[in-house]
Design a protein around this motif. Sequence first.
Motif: not given
Length: 231
Positions: A83-111
């Motif tokens: 079987e092929d080796p399992r690819p590495a997965e990296i989870c990362h986050k940033k909390v308490m961003i001084a931007v509304t979720p409505k403004k963060m939604w589009y660029p987050a889905f864009m990438v």
Amino acid sequence: MASACLTMQRHLTRLLKRLPAGCQGQVYQGLHTSSVSLDRDRSSEDTKDFMGKMNGLDEYTYKGQSRFVDYNQIVYEPRKEGEDPRPAEICHKKVMIAVTPKKMWYPAFMVRGLSIDEAITQCEFSKKAAPKIIKDVLIEAQERAIKFFNVEYKSNLWIADSFVERCDYMESLVRRSRGGIRKIKYEYSNYYVRLREGQPPKHYYAPRLTGNEQLEEYIKEQRNRRIYNGL
């Protein structure tokens, strides 16, 4: 001048009467905007640690937030021979961003579904605050992948998941003309991203069906119809 002060005092009294009894003491403290009390109650070290947590620097020990980064601690079973080796997965986050979720939604889905270099390039084109914050988070996740997750090439990563959630909000009072008072809300967001090793898929979302495929699906649905409780 005296009449304006009396009018403002009446507005404040009416607003404070609407609040619960346990919140009135906090509102009176919030009316003091001087920094003298902050300097007197906190030392320079405590203030620096407090502001660091508010800016999301201490995000891995921030209490009350989602444990999204705990996915990094999962240990999977070894792959079988061939079987092929399992690819590495990296989870990362940033909390308490001084931007509304409505403004963060589009660029987050864009990438989503883009390679890490392409996602950073796309975020650089925008002059808004949300894409710049997402670009910084992607760079941090890329550096963590090289340093802690044994990823060989930093460009051999793609965004497997990227989403935003509402973190918290703060309410404040703003004095308006003619003794008026308005309540404003400051909203904060949490941004989560999961990087996966390898090349991005050709279609992250399911591609649109062609005309022949839509026709075949329609015929299949029509043939699968059943009349329940019939003869």
